[in-house]
Write an enzyme that holds these catalytic residues in place. Structure first.
Site, short mmCIF file in Angstrom:
data_model
loop_
_atom_site.label_atom_id
_atom_site.label_comp_id
_atom_site.label_asym_id
_atom_site.label_seq_id
_atom_site.Cartn_x
_atom_site.Cartn_y
_atom_site.Cartn_z
N HIS A 97 54.54 61.65 102.32
CA HIS A 97 54.15 63.02 101.97
C HIS A 97 55.33 63.97 102.10
O HIS A 97 55.62 64.76 101.20
CB HIS A 97 52.99 63.46 102.87
N ARG A 203 48.85 68.20 91.36
CA ARG A 203 47.96 67.67 92.40
C ARG A 203 47.05 68.80 92.84
O ARG A 203 47.53 69.85 93.27
CB ARG A 203 48.77 67.18 93.60
N ARG A 259 45.53 66.35 87.82
CA ARG A 259 44.88 65.21 88.48
C ARG A 259 43.75 65.73 89.36
O ARG A 259 43.95 66.61 90.19
CB ARG A 259 45.90 64.45 89.35
N THR A 409 53.22 55.28 89.86
CA THR A 409 53.98 54.11 90.36
C THR A 409 54.14 54.10 91.87
O THR A 409 54.49 53.06 92.43
CB THR A 409 55.35 54.03 89.68
N CYS A 473 54.17 59.26 86.34
CA CYS A 473 54.24 60.47 87.17
C CYS A 473 54.53 60.14 88.63
O CYS A 473 54.42 60.99 89.49
CB CYS A 473 52.95 61.28 87.06
#
Length: 516
Positions: A97, A203, A259, A409, A473
């Site tokens: 993160h 996101r 997303r 990925t 992405c």
């Protein structure tokens, strides 16, 4: 020499140094690092040490330069990360993160420094015999992964006219589009400055951690009925809608892929007793009830748990709320600014066609309802992320329900190798030393294994839908060797963090030259 030769001679990775601040060479040469770890996000930073997002933000508000030192970061640390010049974590790899968010914000980050021992109560950390207290200065070199004592002066990055010329040449040569991963209008604007042609990943979870929103999402999680959940989500629509409007306005009609909610719900619930107490009071529940619910959300392996589209299967109202926010925002921006916005709604973590169809039906039903209410004929697309190996194996079936694929990925690498990106840092060094692996599979795409899944999914998907739009992405989108691989397998675009957009533009041009 020709333009092609000029482009081919530049090492794409070296652009990183042009885009980020560096240390004053003289002072740096006279300094010795006290430790080193993974160079997770390039650039140089110096500041005072703070150990929590809250104290980091407060110090930043006072005008101090801040270095945030954490065991590891999570989405709720986002405000503290925004306030920091640099981030140092004891755990985590190149796609943890901290690393991903820091790269997106252009903040220096050194991650996975296991020698760092943090004592949060005592407000100090130790590293190789040195003790650094809260408020004392350290300096981080995110490009090399080094940590220094004291306040080393930094030098701002300068982009000259030559840079623009090279980029213009690269854009003339390349055929693949370059998008960016951006969650805020500010990130999106930065990426456009660097030449991004759209957003490949927004996101939506980071938007929920703002102080005025987190109570609402917590209320939704603790609700016992669908009606109560819908009422709590209803309160979030105006916030989400404004987030999306801000991004659409900055992007001026360029494509934006949003997303839907991806992380497991336990990331949103409070852990401190005082916060649990406050939430219980607000919801008219007992402390014990709330604590029990929060604990029941704990999973043994959250990365493979109740997250992504699985949330929307269990709680379709989440997908309804997000669809409404996306569609209302797009229609309003189209009407107010005249931009031709075509929302791209991306459903994460799909592994089965029926699963995608179930969530897509919810999305389409809501989207059509909003269009009718607002008397709009706007177009939109629904696609999915390919990040579970099963989705790559069955891509021809999944393509029947998807209008685009985006390869996530980071997760695809974790699930194909069977190790988690946050824990792998602990043993991967041994793999590089023994030459079992040549490079970090999270920084450079493993073309033999994971790449084979990407290639297969691209071919299978297009065998069902020849004009299926394909992109990537994951963080790999900013790695030159991966960009060339994406070009070879026929992807339409790569997407990477804003500061890596120039690298991807140059690498995409080099891919054309290398494969003539």
């Amino acid at each position: 020499i020709t333009k092609e030769e000029a482009i081919a001679r530049i090492e794409a990775k070296s652009l990183d140094q042009l885009l980020h601040p560096g240390f004053d060479e003289k002072v740096l040469n006279a300094s010795t690092p006290i430790g080193s770890a993974l160079p997770a996000s390039p650039g140089a930073a110096a500041g005072r040490v703070y150990f929590t997002a809250k104290t980091a933000k407060e110090a930043g508000d006072r005008g101090e330069r801040v270095i945030l030192v954490r065991l590891e970061t999570s989405p709720e640390d986002i405000e503290g990360m925004h306030a920091s010049e640099g981030i140092l974590t004891a755990r985590g790899g190149m796609t943890s993160h901290a690393a991903v968010v820091a790269r997106g914000m252009g903040v220096a980050c050194v991650s996975g420094c296991e020698a760092v021992q943090i004592n949060e109560e005592g407000k100090y950390f130790t590293l190789n015999g040195n003790t650094i207290k809260e408020g004392e200065y350290i300096s981080l070199d995110g490009t090399a992964g080094n940590i220094y004592l004291g306040d080393i002066p930094t030098v701002e990055a300068e982009i000259s006219g030559d840079f623009d010329t090279i980029m213009k040449w690269a854009d003339e040569i390349r055929t693949m589009k370059v998008r960016t991963n951006a969650d805020t209008p500010a990130d999106a604007a930065k990426a456009i400055e660097f030449g991004a042609e759209g957003i490949g990943l927004t996101r939506t979870e980071h938007m929920f951690f703002e102080p005025d929103r987190i109570p609402k999402i917590r209320k939704m999680i603790l609700s016992k009925t669908a009606e109560a959940r819908e009422a709590a989500l209803e309160e979030l629509i105006p916030f989400q809608k404004n987030d999306f409007k801000g991004i659409y306005e900055v992007m001026e009609g360029r494509p934006v892929t949003i997303r839907f909610l991806d992380p497991p719900l336990h990331e949103f619930v409070p852990t401190a007793d005082a916060d649990i107490e406050a939430l219980a009071k607000e919801m008219g529940l007992t402390f014990e009830e709330v604590k029990a619910t929060c604990e029941s959300l704990h999973e043994f392996n959250p990365m493979m748990g109740h997250r992504g589209c699985r949330l929307a299967v269990t709680y379709p109202e989440i997908a309804r709320m997000q669809t409404r926010a996306v569609m209302e925002a797009a229609i309003e921006v189209k009407n107010e600014k005249g931009f031709n916005v075509v929302p791209e709604i991306m459903i994460p973590l799909v592994g089965e066609k029926r699963e995608l169809k179930y969530v897509k039906d919810v999305v389409v039903e809501t989207a059509e309802l909003v269009k009718k209410e607002m008397n709009s004929d706007i177009n939109y697309m629904v696609g999915t992320m390919i990040e579970i190996p099963r989705a790559a194996l069955l891509a021809d079936e999944i393509a029947e329900e998807a209008e685009f694929f985006s390869f996530g990925t980071n997760d695809l690498t974790q699930m194909t190798f069977g190790f988690s990106r946050d824990d792998a840092g602990g043993f991967l060094d041994a793999y590089y030393e023994t030459k079992i692996y040549e490079s970090d599979p999270f920084a450079r795409l493993d073309q033999e294994g994971v790449g084979q899944l990407v290639k297969m999914a691209a071919e299978k998907g297009r065998s069902t839908k020849p004009n299926l739009k394909l992109g990537i992405c994951g963080e790999h989108g900013g790695d030159p060797s991966t960009v060339e691989f994406c070009y070879k397998v026929g992807l339409d675009y790569v997407s990477c963090s804003p500061f890596r957009v120039p690298i991807a533009r140059l690498a995409a041009a080099q891919a054309v030259i290398n494969n003539k």
